[in-house]
Design a protein around this motif. Sequence first.
Motif, mmCIF file in Angstrom:
data_model
loop_
_atom_site.group_PDB
_atom_site.id
_atom_site.type_symbol
_atom_site.label_atom_id
_atom_site.label_comp_id
_atom_site.label_asym_id
_atom_site.label_seq_id
_atom_site.Cartn_x
_atom_site.Cartn_y
_atom_site.Cartn_z
ATOM 1 N N ARG A 21 0.829 -1.208 0.000
ATOM 2 C CA ARG A 21 0.000 0.000 0.000
ATOM 3 C C ARG A 21 0.862 1.256 0.000
ATOM 4 N N GLU A 22 1.906 1.276 0.826
ATOM 5 C CA GLU A 22 2.803 2.435 0.855
ATOM 6 C C GLU A 22 3.479 2.631 -0.512
ATOM 7 N N GLU A 23 3.943 1.526 -1.073
ATOM 8 C CA GLU A 23 4.597 1.603 -2.395
ATOM 9 C C GLU A 23 3.631 2.148 -3.438
ATOM 10 N N TYR A 24 2.414 1.631 -3.458
ATOM 11 C CA TYR A 24 1.415 2.042 -4.450
ATOM 12 C C TYR A 24 1.080 3.527 -4.302
ATOM 13 N N PHE A 59 3.917 10.406 -6.804
ATOM 14 C CA PHE A 59 5.034 10.981 -7.548
ATOM 15 C C PHE A 59 5.004 10.643 -9.035
ATOM 16 N N GLY A 60 3.981 9.910 -9.493
ATOM 17 C CA GLY A 60 3.871 9.586 -10.910
ATOM 18 C C GLY A 60 4.963 8.650 -11.391
ATOM 19 N N LEU A 61 5.323 7.674 -10.575
ATOM 20 C CA LEU A 61 6.412 6.763 -10.920
ATOM 21 C C LEU A 61 5.998 5.650 -11.873
ATOM 22 N N ASN A 62 4.699 5.543 -12.166
ATOM 23 C CA ASN A 62 4.229 4.517 -13.106
ATOM 24 C C ASN A 62 4.100 5.064 -14.518
ATOM 25 N N GLY A 63 4.676 6.219 -14.754
ATOM 26 C CA GLY A 63 4.563 6.827 -16.073
ATOM 27 C C GLY A 63 3.314 7.673 -16.227
ATOM 28 N N GLU A 64 2.533 7.777 -15.182
ATOM 29 C CA GLU A 64 1.322 8.598 -15.193
ATOM 30 C C GLU A 64 1.635 9.928 -14.518
ATOM 31 N N PRO A 65 0.774 10.913 -14.709
ATOM 32 C CA PRO A 65 1.018 12.183 -14.004
ATOM 33 C C PRO A 65 0.849 11.999 -12.493
ATOM 34 N N PRO A 66 1.597 12.756 -11.696
ATOM 35 C CA PRO A 66 1.457 12.656 -10.236
ATOM 36 C C PRO A 66 0.028 12.985 -9.798
ATOM 37 N N ARG A 67 -0.413 12.315 -8.750
ATOM 38 C CA ARG A 67 -1.770 12.533 -8.250
ATOM 39 C C ARG A 67 -1.741 13.149 -6.861
ATOM 40 N N SER A 68 -2.787 13.868 -6.554
ATOM 41 C CA SER A 68 -2.898 14.501 -5.237
ATOM 42 C C SER A 68 -3.380 13.467 -4.221
ATOM 43 N N CYS A 69 -3.260 13.822 -2.948
ATOM 44 C CA CYS A 69 -3.721 12.929 -1.885
ATOM 45 C C CYS A 69 -5.226 12.683 -2.005
#
Length: 155
Positions: free
Chosen positions: A96-99, A105-115
Amino acid sequence: MVAKIAEARNLLTRRLGRPPTYNEIAEMLNVQISTVRLVSERSRHPVSLDQAVSDRGRMTLQEIISGPDETMPEKMVKKQLMKQEAKKLLKTLNKREEYILRLHFGLNGEPPRSCEEIGKLLKLSRERVRQINIIALSNLRQRSIEDNLVEFYVV
């Protein structure tokens, strides 16, 4: 058209004693100025990046003109190593923390998301996502500090 413009340019250069303008070439050939300009700009010879810039021949265009960081081999290797290191560090967290960090931070190639966006996706409150994010980052800092200390003590 390239040949005609080149011939007209050479002829006018000899007559005028200077390079002719696009307007003068267009008048001589009875064509539009935009045509002369377009053909002249498109027919330029490419310039080699290995061409020496100075008289001494020490500096090349490639050394002066910087390209995007992604094309420089050193930067590419550094970026790749950073990605590998980040993946290793993220694997030390729970799923869960990793996900949540990957989404934030958008580490999956997607734009970063807000909380808030992550909270809606995982059916958690925005505050809970923020807390998990802080805990995960704290854990990563601790692990990276421990890893760096281990390097100093291993003999």
